[in-house]
Each structure stands twice: as structure tokens, then as C-alpha cells.
Design an enzyme around this catalytic site. Structure first.
Site, PDB file in Angstrom:
ATOM      1  N   SER A 130       0.780  -1.241   0.000  1.00 36.16           N
ATOM      2  CA  SER A 130       0.000   0.000   0.000  1.00 36.16           C
ATOM      3  C   SER A 130       0.808   1.285   0.000  1.00 36.16           C
ATOM      4  CB  SER A 130      -0.969   0.007   1.189  1.00 36.16           C
ATOM      5  OG  SER A 130      -2.111  -0.760   0.882  1.00 36.16           O
ATOM      6  N   LYS A 133       0.190   3.888  -2.712  1.00 38.79           N
ATOM      7  CA  LYS A 133      -0.745   5.018  -2.612  1.00 38.79           C
ATOM      8  C   LYS A 133      -0.018   6.360  -2.512  1.00 38.79           C
ATOM      9  CE  LYS A 133      -4.494   2.339  -0.485  1.00 38.79           C
ATOM     10  NZ  LYS A 133      -3.850   1.016  -0.440  1.00 38.79           N
ATOM     11  N   SER A 317      -5.665   3.781   4.296  1.00 41.50           N
ATOM     12  CA  SER A 317      -5.169   2.877   3.265  1.00 41.50           C
ATOM     13  C   SER A 317      -6.336   2.311   2.460  1.00 41.50           C
ATOM     14  CB  SER A 317      -4.341   1.735   3.878  1.00 41.50           C
ATOM     15  OG  SER A 317      -3.530   1.148   2.892  1.00 41.50           O
TER      16      SER A 317
END
Length: 488
Positions: A130, A133, A317
Site C-alpha cells: 500500500s 498510494k 489505506s
């Protein structure tokens, strides 16, 4: 396991637990305000009242409180005059700690000068999870209008007894009534959309069919699921099929982060719209369709601005929101609104901004895919200008909101339950601000931290091949070590 672990959705705490959490939030905020240069105009009495503490006594009597002060918080860089760490100093602090992290790569950069102070195979691509991102959010901040809001619209349908729900890219539309909060702060409300449509259609036939127009996104031959996603990710609550309109990110419980998602978010949204428009009558049929050209607008609602959407995507997230941001970047640069198009758009925008993307290979824009590869240099490449002193880098103004979205160690988002007292990472509590990344054998942590000497550093650490239970506390300890030492 896919995606980041999130703090459990809280129940109703006892009064004592509410106080404990409240004071923790205050302490973390105070540390953060000092650590990252965020100033406020709260006076001591106003501060005491704002957190529920008693105002000081004067002569045994409660002092007359002054007029409430208005907080004026802003995110600003710490000055560049604090002593900078040295390479040997950082090596002494970090090298021994990376030994048990498997295939680890990383980079530590001084945002004030752009100098790389420590690195370990920083150009080697790893499965990023993640922390991807950070790249998506940076591309959105660089390319999109920060005040841009996504509009969900209802227009008249092809027949007098039909309407069309037109997806405008917003996956955060709230289904809860009565203004109850969802996982998306300040989300647009389905009830507000319903009220507008009812007013516009007063005196017209009852609605028998609700179409949902998802043409804002191109299908690209897929089903809204990216290559490299685990087949159980929808049922496990990590993501929903990506479409330009859904309620609560497709969640079965709008107040919980990781709960089962629907496999049909667009038609589910149309079905809910129809049920509320029916007011207890026969529920209209919900099907996918296209809005008639020039159809009259019956109602519309708008999302929070892009800067707030970026903050939410990073704090929680949120995979669905990150994919939506990626597609809007694709629209802005003329790429197809598919997984591949969004991935190309993100890397293209970063490259045009002078951020190195060599070695970046993306199958999605959320980091949920095991096919993604990102080197540490790309992560440092967006974090360093975001944390640079004012005026030092022309990209800073656009990227500064990236820092505001980073979870605070022990304080919120996906770092809320990490950096606990008594652990090896406890020194970083309230000081480390970072994006997490977790897949079954891929772990990452990338963000900013202030050293003991007051110098802000940007860091990115990735570990592949080690389980999260082992890797995450050690990654946390790496970042905490940066704060604990001057490293000179």
C-alpha cells in the site's frame, strides 16, 4: 492476507477509556505539532477547555475564562538549520536493524538538500503493497485541481417512470441517514440526492426503473478487478470492483473499514436509490444503462475536495479510493480509465514532475496487486519534495498535503496500534509519520520523521519475503531509530 491492517472499529468506550483516548490524542497532537512545525493559536486556558481539562483557579475560585481562541493549524516544514545526520551515523543506527528483515531495500533522504544519507539497494524494485498510494496520491496532487469535487448525478430516464444514476467517480457516497458518520469524512449523502430528485419529480409517475450509468470508467475487458488481486479480496473487505459510483466504498457496514464488500456496487447503489425514491412502495428495478443525451438533471451531490480524498485514502489505506484517484488522473491526462491506463497516468505525471520512476511497474494504483513493483527511490522521490523547506523545491506547494495524510505513529490511521510503549519502536511514537504497506510477504513503511537534533528526514523501507508479524515491528524500529538519534 491482502492490504493493510486497520485499527478495529471502536465500540462505545467507558468514560475512563474515553478520557484515556482523549488524552492520548492530545499528547500525540502536541508532539506532532512540535515535531513537524504545525503551529496553533490556542492559549493555555482555551487549550484546557478544548480537551475538557479544568481551568486554573484564582484565589480558590474558578477564573473567568477568556474568549475562546480559534485554532489556526497549518502544516509547514521544519527549518533547514538543524544539524544533518551523517552517512556513518545513520549506518550505525540502521545497518544492524535491517539484518532480520529479509530482502530489504531502503533510502533516507534529507529533504532540505536532496542528499541521500543512507541507502540499501534503493533502485531495486520490490513488491510495495500500500505504499503505492504515495505515488497515486502524489500524481493526483500534482495533476488535479486540489479543490476538485466528484459529482454524483441523477437525470431523467428514457421513460417518464425511470431515472438514471450517473457515476461521477465518487465511491464515498454515504448510505447512512440522519447525518451519521461513515468511514469517509464529510461524504456526500444519498438522502440529499433522493430529496433533490423527489422535489424535481413532484407530480410525475412513480419510478419503476433506475438505470446506473458507469460509462465514466472504461471496462477495458475486465470486471473491475485488477491482475494480481487475491480472489478473496472483495469478500475479505479489502476492495470492491472498481466502478464510478458506489455507496460507502461497497462496504456492508459503512462504519467499519475492513468488512465484506459487495461484488455489484453500482447496481446496489441504484437499488438503494430506487428503494428510497419509492417511499415504501414497490422497489424499482435497478439495471446498468446510459443516460439519454441532454437529459434534465434532477439532483446532484458532490464529494469532499481532492486534497481531503487523498488524506482519507492515505490515513485509512483505502484501496477503492486510491483506484478512483488513479482513474481521475488518467482522465486528466487522456489515458484510458482502466487499471492499465491509470497506472500509466500515475507514472507519467510523476515523470513529468521530475520524479524518477525507473523500475516502477504498476498493475493498479492502490498497491493491492502482487504484480506491482516499486523501488525505494520512487517513494523518496515524492516524500522529499513534500517535506522540503518552503521555496526549496517548486513541487512542494502541490505535494505538501501528502504529509497531512500520513498516519501518525501511535496516533491514527494504520499506525494507530503500532509504536506502543515498551516496544523497540516506542521512541517514534508521535514523531514518525508514515504510510504503511502490508501483503502476505511484502511489508513497507515510508514517510517522514524528525531526528533528535531537529532535522526532518524522508525515509522509505521495504521488506519482501518476511511475514508481517516479524517485519512490521522491525520496520517501525528503523523509523524510530531515525528519531532517537542525531546520527552524526
Amino acid at each position: 492476507m491482502s492490504g493493510d491492517d486497520h485499527p478495529a472499529h471502536p465500540g462505545t468506550p467507558s468514560a475512563g477509556r474515553r478520557w484515556g483516548r482523549r488524552l492520548l490524542a492530545v499528547l500525540v497532537t502536541v508532539v506532532l505539532l512540535g515535531g513537524l512545525g504545525i503551529g496553533t493559536a490556542l492559549s493555555a486556558p482555551a487549550f484546557a477547555r478544548s480537551v475538557g481539562l479544568p481551568v486554573a483557579l484564582v484565589g480558590g475560585e474558578a477564573a473567568e475564562p477568556p474568549e475562546p481562541a480559534t485554532p489556526r493549524a497549518r502544516l509547514a516544514a521544519v527549518g533547514a538549520d538543524a544539524p544533518a545526520p551523517t552517512g556513518p551515523g545513520l549506518a550505525a543506527a540502521l545497518d544492524a536493524r535491517v539484518a532480520a528483515l529479509g530482502d530489504v531495500t531502503g533510502s533516507v533522504v534529507d529533504p532540505a538538500t536532496g542528499a541521500v544519507l543512507w541507502s540499501r539497494r534503493p533502485s531495486e524494485p520490490q513488491v510495495p503493497a500500500s505504499v503505492t498510494k504515495l505515488l497515486t496520491s502524489s500524481a493526483a496532487l500534482l495533476r488535479l485541481d486540489p479543490t476538485l469535487r466528484w459529482t454524483t448525478t441523477v437525470v431523467a430516464g428514457p421513460t417518464p417512470d425511470s431515472v438514471v444514476l450517473v457515476g461521477g467517480g465518487d465511491p464515498t457516497l454515504a448510505s447512512l441517514s440522519g447525518g451519521r458518520p461513515t468511514v469517509y469524512p464529510d461524504a456526500a449523502r444519498l438522502d440529499d440526492l433522493v430529496a433533490a430528485v423527489q422535489t424535481a419529480r413532484a407530480g410525475q409517475p412513480a419510478i419503476k426503473r433506475v438505470y446506473v450509468d458507469v460509462s465514466r470508467y472504461e471496462n477495458g475487458g475486465g470486471n473491475g478487478v485488477a491482475a494480481g488481486w487475491d480472489p478473496t479480496d472483495v469478500a475479505s473487505g479489502f476492495v470492491a470492483p472498481i466502478v464510478p459510483v458506489m455507496l460507502d466504498g461497497g462496504r456492508s457496514d459503512p462504519t467499519a473499514l475492513d468488512v465484506t464488500r459487495t461484488a455489484t456496487p453500482a447496481t446496489d447503489a441504484a437499488r438503494q436509490l430506487g428503494a428510497r425514491l419509492a417511499r415504501g412502495g414497490s422497489a424499482p428495478v435497478a439495471v446498468v444503462g446510459t443516460a439519454p443525451p441532454g437529459a434534465p438533471v434532477l439532483g446532484q451531490v458532490t464529494s469532499p475536495p481532492v486534497t481531503e480524498l487523498v488524506r482519507t485514502a492515505l490515513q485509512n489505506s483505502d484501496n477503492v479510493l486510491a483506484e478512483a484517484l488513479g482513474r481521475e488522473v488518467a482522465r486528466a491526462v487522456g489515458e484510458p480509465t482502466t487499471f492499465d491506463g491509470a497506472a500509466r497516468a500515475v507514472t507519467r505525471v510523476l515523470g513529468e514532475a521530475g520524479i524518477g520512476t525507473s523500475g516502477v511497474t504498476l498493475a493498479d494504483t492502490s498497491g493491492l496487486s502482487v504484480n506491482d513493483r516499486v523501488p525505494a527511490t520512487a517513494l523518496s522521490g515524492v516524500l522529499a519534495p513534500a517535506a522540503a523547506p518552503n521555496g526549496a523545491d517548486p513541487r512542494t506547494a502541490a505535494l505538501r498535503p501528502l504529509l497531512d495524510g500520513l498516519p501518525v505513529a501511535g496516533g491514527g490511521g494504520t499506525l494507530a496500534d503500532r509504536y506502543t510503549p515498551g516496544t523497540a519502536a516506542a521512541d517514534g511514537r508521535g514523531w514518525v509519520r508514515a504510510k504503511t504497506g502490508t501483503l502476505t510477504a511484502a511489508n513497507a513503511l515510508a514517510g517522514v520523521v524528525e531526528t533528535a537534533d531537529g532535522r526532518v528526514l524522508a525515509f522509505s523501507f521495504m521488506s519482501n519475503g518476511v511475514d508481517p508479524g516479524t517485519a512490521r515491528p522491525r520496520l517501525d524500529a528503523l523509523a524510530a531509530a531515525l528519531h532517537a538519534c542525531g546520527c552524526r
